[in-house]
Design a protein around this motif. Structure first.
Motif, PDB file in Angstrom:
ATOM      1  N   LEU A  88       0.764  -0.843  -0.435  1.00 27.08           N
ATOM      2  CA  LEU A  88      -0.065   0.363  -0.253  1.00 27.08           C
ATOM      3  C   LEU A  88       0.672   1.039   0.187  1.00 27.08           C
ATOM      4  CD1 LEU A  88      -2.778  -1.260   2.182  1.00 27.08           C
ATOM      5  CD2 LEU A  88      -2.596  -1.199  -0.290  1.00 27.08           C
ATOM      6  N   LEU A  89       2.013   0.240   0.643  1.00 27.43           N
ATOM      7  CA  LEU A  89       2.790   2.423   0.715  1.00 27.43           C
ATOM      8  C   LEU A  89       4.010   2.366   0.285  1.00 27.43           C
ATOM      9  CD1 LEU A  89       2.788   3.226   4.389  1.00 27.43           C
ATOM     10  CD2 LEU A  89       1.352   4.495   3.123  1.00 27.43           C
ATOM     11  N   ARG A  90       4.321   1.347  -0.598  1.00 29.88           N
ATOM     12  CA  ARG A  90       4.909   0.985  -1.719  1.00 29.88           C
ATOM     13  C   ARG A  90       6.601   1.561  -0.909  1.00 29.88           C
ATOM     14  NH1 ARG A  90       1.493   3.457  -7.197  1.00 29.88           N
ATOM     15  NH2 ARG A  90       0.114   2.077  -6.716  1.00 29.88           N
ATOM     16  N   LEU A  91       7.029   0.604  -0.251  1.00 34.69           N
ATOM     17  CA  LEU A  91       7.764   1.170   0.700  1.00 34.69           C
ATOM     18  C   LEU A  91       9.244  -0.174  -0.113  1.00 34.69           C
ATOM     19  CD1 LEU A  91       7.461   1.916   4.597  1.00 34.69           C
ATOM     20  CD2 LEU A  91       7.965   3.915   3.062  1.00 34.69           C
ATOM     21  N   PRO A  92      10.001   0.634  -0.433  1.00 36.83           N
ATOM     22  CA  PRO A  92      11.370  -0.601  -0.463  1.00 36.83           C
ATOM     23  C   PRO A  92      11.169  -1.497   0.265  1.00 36.83           C
ATOM     24  CG  PRO A  92      12.629   1.431  -0.183  1.00 36.83           C
ATOM     25  CD  PRO A  92      11.390   2.094   0.048  1.00 36.83           C
ATOM     26  N   ALA A  93      11.658  -3.003   0.025  1.00 40.99           N
ATOM     27  CA  ALA A  93      11.709  -3.608   1.209  1.00 40.99           C
ATOM     28  C   ALA A  93      13.054  -3.862   2.086  1.00 40.99           C
ATOM     29  CB  ALA A  93      11.799  -5.576   0.320  1.00 40.99           C
ATOM     30  N   ARG A  94      13.721  -2.952   1.798  1.00 42.80           N
ATOM     31  CA  ARG A  94      14.825  -2.934   2.780  1.00 42.80           C
ATOM     32  C   ARG A  94      14.432  -2.132   3.645  1.00 42.80           C
ATOM     33  NH1 ARG A  94      16.136   0.131  -2.078  1.00 42.80           N
ATOM     34  NH2 ARG A  94      16.871   2.486  -1.453  1.00 42.80           N
ATOM     35  N   ARG A  95      13.085  -1.074   3.787  1.00 42.61           N
ATOM     36  CA  ARG A  95      12.690  -0.530   4.102  1.00 42.61           C
ATOM     37  C   ARG A  95      11.451  -1.071   5.208  1.00 42.61           C
ATOM     38  NH1 ARG A  95      11.521   5.773   2.174  1.00 42.61           N
ATOM     39  NH2 ARG A  95      10.770   5.578   4.645  1.00 42.61           N
ATOM     40  N   ALA A  96      11.021  -1.291   4.216  1.00 41.30           N
ATOM     41  CA  ALA A  96       9.589  -1.801   4.872  1.00 41.30           C
ATOM     42  C   ALA A  96       9.827  -3.696   5.734  1.00 41.30           C
ATOM     43  CB  ALA A  96       8.570  -2.821   3.711  1.00 41.30           C
ATOM     44  N   MET A  97      10.743  -4.584   5.707  1.00 47.12           N
ATOM     45  CA  MET A  97      10.671  -5.211   6.777  1.00 47.12           C
ATOM     46  C   MET A  97      11.790  -4.873   7.826  1.00 47.12           C
ATOM     47  SD  MET A  97       9.019  -7.281   4.299  1.00 47.12           S
ATOM     48  CE  MET A  97       9.791  -8.536   5.481  1.00 47.12           C
ATOM     49  N   PRO A  98      12.120  -3.884   8.029  1.00 48.48           N
ATOM     50  CA  PRO A  98      12.759  -3.674   9.446  1.00 48.48           C
ATOM     51  C   PRO A  98      11.984  -2.933  10.290  1.00 48.48           C
ATOM     52  CG  PRO A  98      15.030  -3.304   7.138  1.00 48.48           C
ATOM     53  CD  PRO A  98      13.264  -3.453   6.794  1.00 48.48           C
ATOM     54  N   LEU A  99      10.350  -2.484   9.543  1.00 54.09           N
ATOM     55  CA  LEU A  99      10.073  -2.222  10.297  1.00 54.09           C
ATOM     56  C   LEU A  99       9.006  -2.756  10.191  1.00 54.09           C
ATOM     57  CD1 LEU A  99       9.234   0.896   7.963  1.00 54.09           C
ATOM     58  CD2 LEU A  99      10.142   1.236  10.230  1.00 54.09           C
ATOM     59  N   SER A 100       8.512  -3.530  10.048  1.00 48.71           N
ATOM     60  CA  SER A 100       7.766  -4.878  10.013  1.00 48.71           C
ATOM     61  C   SER A 100       8.031  -5.758  11.101  1.00 48.71           C
ATOM     62  CB  SER A 100       6.950  -5.771   8.757  1.00 48.71           C
ATOM     63  OG  SER A 100       6.744  -4.627   7.683  1.00 48.71           O
ATOM     64  N   LEU A 101       9.610  -5.577  11.406  1.00 44.28           N
ATOM     65  CA  LEU A 101      10.148  -6.635  12.299  1.00 44.28           C
ATOM     66  C   LEU A 101      10.178  -5.585  13.889  1.00 44.28           C
ATOM     67  CD1 LEU A 101      11.718  -8.518  13.640  1.00 44.28           C
ATOM     68  CD2 LEU A 101      13.758  -7.107  12.515  1.00 44.28           C
ATOM     69  N   LEU A 102      10.352  -4.438  13.632  1.00 45.26           N
ATOM     70  CA  LEU A 102      10.034  -3.369  14.299  1.00 45.26           C
ATOM     71  C   LEU A 102       8.365  -3.792  15.218  1.00 45.26           C
ATOM     72  CD1 LEU A 102      11.701  -1.773  17.305  1.00 45.26           C
ATOM     73  CD2 LEU A 102      10.810   0.439  15.415  1.00 45.26           C
TER      74      LEU A 102
END
Length: 541
Positions: free
Chosen positions: A22-36
């Motif tokens: 939805l927000l179309r963040l790159p995986a290198r940003r989306a995945m760390p935020l999802s982990l947190l």
């Protein structure tokens, strides 16, 4: 579960979907935020002990190292072959097999793509196949769409079986009611699930070449005709079975690491030989309206046999090091790094660096340096390029896998709940009942779409699928096969794969258009697997 705990259990899915899609963040940003977000909610709401969350993160990082080593080896070999001109020779060999575009798409996207998927995986087939097709005169959109659709069935055993031997295995590691992850019984379960997946794929995957041919003529032909593509059905079915039948044989004899790489090689040999002898070939070659002849030529400095030799060595070494009858397997597995009872939580992690396929790739890279007469600078450049390519994957993987391990290890908590996947499974199985085999592949497809990888989908949802299956009486091996096949289907619409394939042929910004083409085949593949799964379930009841 309450509404709040249900939302927390869904956090790994919702966070990745919201941030990546939805927000179309790159995986290198989306995945760390999802982990947190997953870690914080696991502690505050699910009431997991902090040390268990940290141990899960450490476990995930160790698993990440295994996968990164495989990816690095596969990319390094590919870059080494490119630097020495071997890849150009391989491409050049395809240009003179047939002038019929329908035949070309089946050979390159389906069979060559299957082999590349088996050897490298992680979106590589479409990234290699799409520009090759464009160079041969295919429209860029057709090249990307058809390469993505073709990269479906082989994904079950992509990157030397990584979706099964790491994805499913890590997803089920330590699961209650299942054999220990390092036991022969667990290995037998994985093999049985792999064989079941290929058996189902005989009926759905074998039709993918016909689908490729029909879509090619319907959407990119002058007459916009389904019939022109479907007219090739005898050859298309022959080509489909030329991969799926050897894959079934290999899965039965050797396990889940070799079906795609050997099935692709065998299929290529059989089908190319058949085409050159005119077997099941159309009288009039089909081409695009006003298109140039298929005379693209690459700088082929090496003979075709010499160019293919490194990949043949990969297949040979992988087989030799996986046979129980030979001592090589035991020697390589003897170099094992183990961290038991991480932070006193009972969580264990292990690494077998020499046994991982990445080490085989490295050995073949060094052999290729001499076989192809590379200069030191060329090999050094291949190492640098591969390392740079790995950077983004390292960040995404290094945070996605710890998130998945928190999800799976959440059974120890202070709120009296089972792990997140088991709780979700109970909720959904209660709603679906005996129809679960029909829905199981759609769960796998959703996992690949969101996470960007069939391996991640299997890792995230394997325990979920098994738990749901136990609720309704579906066999474990059947539901794992359906999960794997669903993950294959999701690979066609996986955002990361679509972006990667589109970028290499200059279709930036057209990812949505590409997914609209691949969505229908994804639904066909998922529902086809689900229907066959239902028939198997009902037949065994």
């Amino acid at each position: 579960m309450t509404i709040l705990t249900t939302l927390v259990a869904l956090t790994p899915v919702l966070a990745v979907f919201g941030l990546l899609v939805l927000l179309r963040l790159p995986a290198r940003r989306a995945m760390p935020l999802s982990l947190l977000l997953t870690a914080v909610l696991a502690v505050l709401v699910w009431r997991m002990p902090v040390l268990r969350v940290l141990a899960s993160v450490i476990e995930g990082v160790i698993i990440t190292l295994s996968i990164l080593w495989i990816i690095f080896g596969a990319i390094l070999l590919l870059n080494t072959l490119t630097a020495g001109g071997a890849l150009d020779s391989i491409r050049n060999g395809f240009t003179h097999i047939s002038r019929d575009r329908r035949v070309q798409i089946i050979i390159i996207a389906w069979l060559f793509g299957a082999f590349i998927e088996g050897a490298a995986g992680f979106g590589t087939p479409a990234a290699i196949g799409a520009p090759l097709l464009v160079a041969l005169g295919f429209p860029p959109l057709a090249a990307v769409v058809l390469a993505l659709i073709a990269d479906s069935s082989p994904v079950t055993f992509g990157a030397v079986g990584t979706p099964i031997v790491i994805g499913v295995a890590q997803g089920l590691a330590g699961a209650p009611g299942l054999p220990a992850a390092d036991s022969p019984a667990f290995a037998d379960l994985l093999r049985a699930a792999a064989v079941q997946a290929v058996r189902i794929d005989l009926f759905i995957g074998s039709l993918i070449p016909l689908l490729l041919s029909a879509m090619l003529t319907r959407f990119w032909g002058r007459k916009r005709s389904w019939r022109e593509g479907l007219a090739l059905w005898p050859f298309a079915l022959f080509a489909g079975l030329s991969f799926t039948l050897p894959a079934l044989l290999v899965a039965t004899l050797f396990g889940p690491e070799f079906p795609s790489i050997l099935g692709g090689l065998i299929g290529l040999g059989v089908v190319v030989t058949a085409v050159r002898r005119g077997f099941l070939q159309p009288k009039t070659p089909w081409d695009f309206d006003g298109a140039a002849e298929a005379d693209a030529h690459f700088d082929a400095r090496l003979s075709t046999a010499r160019a293919w030799l490194p990949y043949v060595l990969v297949a040979l070494l992988l087989v030799l090091t996986r046979l129980d009858a030979l001592p090589l397997k035991g020697w390589l597995q003897g170099a094992r790094l183990v961290w038991r009872d991480i932070l006193g939580t009972g969580i264990n992690a292990a690494l077998e660096p020499l046994y991982l396929p990445g080490s085989i790739f490295l050995v073949v890279v060094l052999a290729t340096y001499f076989l192809h007469g590379l200069r030191p600078g060329q090999l050094g450049g291949a190492f640098k390029t591969s390392a740079r390519t790995l950077t983004g994957s390292a960040i995404a993987l290094g945070t996605a896998l710890p998130m998945v391990r928190i999800f799976i290890n959440s059974g120890v908590n202070a709120v009296g709940l089972d792990s997140m996947p088991i709780e979700l499974a109970a909720l959904m199985a209660g709603a679906a009942g005996g129809a679960w085999p029909l829905l199981a592949p759609l769960v796998g497809a959703l996992g690949s779409f969101i996470s960007g990888s069939a391996t991640f989908s299997n890792m995230m949802f394997a325990l979920f699928q098994v738990s749901a299956a136990q609720q309704v009486g579906v066999s474990t091996q059947l539901v794992l096969a359906l999960q794997a096949l669903g993950a294959n289907a999701g690979n066609m619409i996986c955002v990361l794969n679509v972006v990667a394939a589109a970028s290499v042929v200059g279709l930036h910004g057209q990812e949505g258009r590409i997914i609209r083409f691949t969505l229908g085949p994804m639904v066909y593949y998922s529902l086809g697997a689900g229907l066959i799964g239902m028939l198997i379930f009902l037949g065994s009841s």
